[in-house]
Write a protein that holds these residues in place. Structure first.
Motif, PDB file in Angstrom:
ATOM      1  N   ILE A 313       0.842  -1.205   0.000  1.00 36.34           N
ATOM      2  CA  ILE A 313       0.000   0.000   0.000  1.00 36.34           C
ATOM      3  C   ILE A 313       0.872   1.248   0.000  1.00 36.34           C
ATOM      4  O   ILE A 313       0.669   2.176  -0.784  1.00 36.34           O
ATOM      5  N   MET A 315       3.856   1.531  -1.047  1.00 36.52           N
ATOM      6  CA  MET A 315       4.535   1.683  -2.335  1.00 36.52           C
ATOM      7  C   MET A 315       3.573   2.191  -3.401  1.00 36.52           C
ATOM      8  O   MET A 315       3.934   3.053  -4.209  1.00 36.52           O
ATOM      9  N   ALA A 316       2.335   1.680  -3.424  1.00 36.40           N
ATOM     10  CA  ALA A 316       1.354   2.135  -4.405  1.00 36.40           C
ATOM     11  C   ALA A 316       1.120   3.631  -4.242  1.00 36.40           C
ATOM     12  O   ALA A 316       0.982   4.370  -5.215  1.00 36.40           O
ATOM     13  N   LEU A 394      10.480  -5.542  -2.080  1.00 32.18           N
ATOM     14  CA  LEU A 394       9.217  -6.166  -2.476  1.00 32.18           C
ATOM     15  C   LEU A 394       8.681  -5.500  -3.740  1.00 32.18           C
ATOM     16  O   LEU A 394       8.853  -4.304  -3.947  1.00 32.18           O
ATOM     17  N   PRO A 396       5.697  -4.006  -5.692  1.00 35.45           N
ATOM     18  CA  PRO A 396       4.434  -3.429  -5.206  1.00 35.45           C
ATOM     19  C   PRO A 396       3.203  -4.256  -5.589  1.00 35.45           C
ATOM     20  O   PRO A 396       2.303  -4.436  -4.766  1.00 35.45           O
ATOM     21  N   MET A 397       3.181  -4.758  -6.826  1.00 34.84           N
ATOM     22  CA  MET A 397       2.019  -5.543  -7.246  1.00 34.84           C
ATOM     23  C   MET A 397       1.854  -6.806  -6.405  1.00 34.84           C
ATOM     24  O   MET A 397       0.768  -7.121  -5.918  1.00 34.84           O
ATOM     25  N   LEU A 400       0.821  -6.064  -2.869  1.00 34.12           N
ATOM     26  CA  LEU A 400      -0.595  -5.687  -2.756  1.00 34.12           C
ATOM     27  C   LEU A 400      -1.499  -6.925  -2.809  1.00 34.12           C
ATOM     28  O   LEU A 400      -2.562  -6.947  -2.206  1.00 34.12           O
TER      29      LEU A 400
ATOM     30  N   LEU B  60       2.608   0.649 -11.638  1.00 29.28           N
ATOM     31  CA  LEU B  60       2.971  -0.329 -10.620  1.00 29.28           C
ATOM     32  C   LEU B  60       3.807  -1.443 -11.242  1.00 29.28           C
ATOM     33  O   LEU B  60       4.487  -2.178 -10.553  1.00 29.28           O
ATOM     34  N   ARG B  80      12.263   1.919 -11.368  1.00 32.86           N
ATOM     35  CA  ARG B  80      11.435   1.602 -10.205  1.00 32.86           C
ATOM     36  C   ARG B  80      11.178   2.836  -9.330  1.00 32.86           C
ATOM     37  O   ARG B  80      10.034   3.121  -8.958  1.00 32.86           O
ATOM     38  N   ALA B  84       7.746   5.135  -8.648  1.00 28.95           N
ATOM     39  CA  ALA B  84       7.212   5.448  -7.312  1.00 28.95           C
ATOM     40  C   ALA B  84       6.922   6.946  -7.206  1.00 28.95           C
ATOM     41  O   ALA B  84       5.860   7.351  -6.727  1.00 28.95           O
ATOM     42  N   ARG B  87       3.835   7.818  -9.245  1.00 31.96           N
ATOM     43  CA  ARG B  87       2.595   7.477  -8.524  1.00 31.96           C
ATOM     44  C   ARG B  87       2.317   8.502  -7.440  1.00 31.96           C
ATOM     45  O   ARG B  87       1.190   8.949  -7.233  1.00 31.96           O
ATOM     46  N   PHE B  93      -5.040   5.665  -6.170  1.00 30.88           N
ATOM     47  CA  PHE B  93      -5.546   4.308  -6.345  1.00 30.88           C
ATOM     48  C   PHE B  93      -6.719   4.014  -5.419  1.00 30.88           C
ATOM     49  O   PHE B  93      -6.720   4.413  -4.256  1.00 30.88           O
ATOM     50  N   PHE B  95      -8.826   0.411  -4.397  1.00 30.20           N
ATOM     51  CA  PHE B  95      -8.771  -1.034  -4.612  1.00 30.20           C
ATOM     52  C   PHE B  95     -10.087  -1.694  -4.217  1.00 30.20           C
ATOM     53  O   PHE B  95     -10.842  -1.173  -3.403  1.00 30.20           O
ATOM     54  N   ASN B  99      -7.828  -1.817   1.084  1.00 27.05           N
ATOM     55  CA  ASN B  99      -6.402  -1.636   1.375  1.00 27.05           C
ATOM     56  C   ASN B  99      -6.108  -0.427   2.254  1.00 27.05           C
ATOM     57  O   ASN B  99      -5.225   0.364   1.971  1.00 27.05           O
ATOM     58  N   LEU B 101      -4.785   0.838   6.034  1.00 32.27           N
ATOM     59  CA  LEU B 101      -3.921   0.287   7.077  1.00 32.27           C
ATOM     60  C   LEU B 101      -4.765   0.148   8.345  1.00 32.27           C
ATOM     61  O   LEU B 101      -5.290   1.126   8.872  1.00 32.27           O
ATOM     62  N   ARG B 160      -8.395   8.945   0.328  1.00 37.80           N
ATOM     63  CA  ARG B 160      -6.934   8.797   0.291  1.00 37.80           C
ATOM     64  C   ARG B 160      -6.408   9.004  -1.131  1.00 37.80           C
ATOM     65  O   ARG B 160      -5.339   9.579  -1.340  1.00 37.80           O
TER      66      ARG B 160
END
Ligand SMILES: Nc1ncnc2c1ncn2[C@@H]1O[C@H](COP(=O)(O)OP(=O)(O)OP(=O)(O)O)[C@@H](O)[C@H]1O
Ligand SMILES: [Mg+2]
Lengths: 403, 236
Positions: A313, A315-316, A394, A396-397, A400, B60, B80, B84, B87, B93, B95, B99, B101, B160
């Protein structure tokens, strides 16, 4: 993201998992507590030995039968004891030297219906001067009493307290030492105690009295000497060695079968032993700190697996690998440092209790406290790195999708 | 509708998972252009590549081949770390499984993206509270996900995604875990936000009812776009 934010975020993550945090830090707590405790106890033991030895006086020498500390181990057992004449010869031949021959003998002292097992020291008048033992009450025995093996005794403070319960007058009373009836003529002042052994638990009697009535031989166990302060102890020591070699008929080239030790040497030897002990205990403790570090790594690894989805999460949302890494690293540093602080507290607390019950001085060593603090932080970095890197790498996909 | 500005263009987008015998060709050449302010539904059979497509748009994951231009950047070529950051600054996003916390309050969850954007604590609090208010949860700031219903949790997740004012919101089956009444609520919220804030949203859904809320439906079949057009047309 600035370090303060990282810190706050890591601290919050820790607070959200209090039990896990406590378990993670526990290993470091124990490790640091034992390092702090052990090293302090070792240093304090050394300190108390040092102060005890220096209280004996710098110019005190001890002569024992048997080879010195560096000689072969079996030598002492075979070496002949001294005789009173050895003591007289040294006193006569070395200028300004005070010599006290000593024989030690364990005995039960009895007064009325009170028994107390103690150490009896048979010696001469010089002894009190050489050892700087002071009289609290009554008198010391005299030259003439030593010669005539008079049944008189001077009590150490502990023996006096045990027999007479402190308050009662005892001078002039007759007590039994072993099977010798003996008149109490004096009581000694209490001396500074040292690491469990009590220097006041003693009865001092004339040498001949002990030889004839208790030990039943004319042997002398050891000699205490004070060198005149204007002469270097090394040269006095040499003279004594020459006299004794001659008297004991040691061929040139053969090793001494006795040893003359100055307080310096005794101090060095004892400090050497306590240093070794400290190093030994310290390294055992260091191993437990290492185990604590591995504990951190273990629980952090489990925690990374458990929190895989959280990592996904983050990372997303835009956390880079390095931010995930610093967060986890920060968590482990906070935990191990907190563990270190608690460990320092516990270690010092345990040491305070131990010092109190063993009669050792409470000596704080700031260096080791500071060192333990930083070391625990380093443990956090070293053992937190692998789990943190695992988290940072890790995908991200996949993270998740993790259940 | 006013003149359309392209937001996203994909050119021959391919994605292959694994290699050799077990390789799965999830996308087989997707060419699409999405426009600013569009509300797009992505539909298609299970396994047709919808989620794969979303993961590429969402930076992603990387395509095996092809280009994916978003805001003038080919995100297929980013590293990578760059993805990040992309994003963080441009995407939001939502989901299917929310998702959130679980040990954080609604407010803290919504603050999270702002932390990574380096906002001060005060600004974070303010924006997060405002956004939660916008999704109708102004009175639930201190609740943890466990203390909220599914619909409320998804609204926190929407807040969020929204709080950073992203250029594109990606939602993979946002109503998949909700009953129809809750789903309708969430869709109405999305439509309202989309309309007022001129948001660009791409949403995967299996339900025609949900797709009917959108402007445009893209129908995936076996890794390619089979149909693409106004919702009313495609869903007919
Ligand atoms: N990480 C992966 N590794 C290997 N294969 C994958 C992976 N992710 C998806 N696939 C495969 O790629 C194909 C497309 O999957 P994708 O998840 O995009 O489908 P979908 O349209 O989202 O389906 P659904 O409607 O069930 O969510 C499927 O055959 C799937 O098995
Ligand atoms: Mg899917």
């Amino acid at each position: 993201m600035n370090p303060a934010t990282t810190f706050v975020m890591a601290a919050q993550a820790i607070l959200r998992h209090k039990l896990r945090a406590a378990l993670t830090a526990l290993g470091v707590v124990i490790g640091v507590a034992s390092v702090i405790g052990m090293v302090h106890i070792g240093q304090s033991a050394k300190e108390s030995v040092r102060s005890q030895i220096s209280s004996l006086g710098d110019n005190l020498l001890m002569v024992r039968p048997g080879a010195g500390p560096r000689g072969p181990g079996g030598a002492r057992a075979n070496a002949a004891p001294f005789e009173l004449e050895d003591s007289a010869a040294i006193a006569a031949q070395v200028d300004g030297l005070t010599v006290a021959p000593v024989v030690n003998h364990g005995a039960l002292v009895v007064w009325g219906n009170v028994n107390w097992p103690t150490a009896v020291t048979g010696t001469t008048v010089e002894f009190f001067e050489v050892r700087q033992w002071k009289l609290e009450r009554g008198r010391l025995f005299e030259e003439q009493e030593v010669r005539s093996a008079a049944p008189v005794c001077v009590l150490g403070a502990t023996v006096y307290n045990k027999l007479f319960g402190g308050g009662r007058e005892s001078i002039g009373d007759t007590i039994r030492v072993g099977n010798v009836s003996c008149q109490v003529i004096g009581v000694l002042t209490s001396k500074q105690s040292s690491m469990g052994s009590d220097p006041d638990d003693v009865v001092v009697m004339p040498l001949r009295t002990v030889q004839r009535r208790l030990s039943g031989s004319t042997d002398v166990g050891m000699l205490y000497l004070t060198a005149p302060s204007h002469q270097p102890t090394a040269s006095v020591k040499k003279q004594i060695e020459e006299i004794l070699r001659e008297r004991r008929r040691i061929k040139p080239g053969d090793d001494d079968d006795f040893s003359v030790m100055s307080m310096d040497e005794i101090a060095q030897r004892v400090e050497g032993t306590t240093d070794t002990m400290t190093a030994l205990l310290g390294s055992i403790a260091a191993v437990s700190l290492l185990v604590g570090g591995i504990g951190i790594m273990n629980i952090m690894l489990v925690s990374v697996t458990e929190r895989t989805r959280e990592i996904g999460i983050r990372m997303a949302i835009g956390a880079r690998g390095r931010e995930v890494l610093t967060q986890f690293l920060m968590e482990s540093i906070i935990l191990s440092t907190l563990g270190g602080i608690i460990g320092i507290g516990l270690g010092l607390g345990g040491f305070a209790i131990a010092a109190d019950s063993l009669g050792m001085p409470f000596v704080l060593i700031p260096e080791i406290v500071v060192f333990a603090f930083f070391f625990s932080a380093v443990v956090g970095v070293v053992f937190g790195y692998v789990p943190a890197r695992k988290a940072a790498r890790l995908d991200p996909m996949e993270a998740l999708r993790h259940e | 509708m006013p003149a359309k500005t392209p937001l996203l263009t994909t050119i021959d987008l391919h994605k292959v998972y694994g290699s050799g015998d077990t390789a799965v060709h999830a996308l087989r050449g997707v060419n699409l252009t999405l426009f600013e302010g569009e509300f797009v539904a992505v539909m298609g059979a299970s396994g047709s590549g919808k989620s794969t497509f979303m993961s590429l748009l969402g930076a992603l994951d990387r395509p095996s081949r092809g280009e994916c231009w978003l805001l003038g950047i080919d995100i297929a070529r980013l590293t990578r770390d760059q993805r990040a950051l992309f994003r963080r600054h441009y995407l939001g996003f939502v989901f299917q499984s929310f998702n959130l916390l679980s040990r954080m309050t609604a407010l803290e969850n919504v603050e999270l993206p702002l932390i990574y954007r380096g906002e001060s604590r005060r600004v974070r609090r303010e924006k997060a509270a405002m956004t939660l208010d916008l999704v109708g949860l102004g009175d639930r700031l201190g609740h943890t996900p466990a203390q909220l219903s599914g619909g409320q949790q998804q609204r926190v997740a929407i807040a969020r995604a929204l709080v950073t004012e992203p250029d594109l919101i990606l939602a993979d089956e946002p109503t998949g875990n909700l009953d129809s009444a809750r789903s309708a609520e969430v869709m109405e919220l999305l439509v309202k936000l989309q309309h007022h804030r001129k948001l660009s949203i791409v949403m995967v859904t299996h339900e025609r009812d949900m797709a009917a809320y959108t402007h445009r439906v893209i129908w995936f079949s076996d890794g390619v776009v089979e149909r693409d057009g106004p919702a009313a047309e495609v869903l007919k």
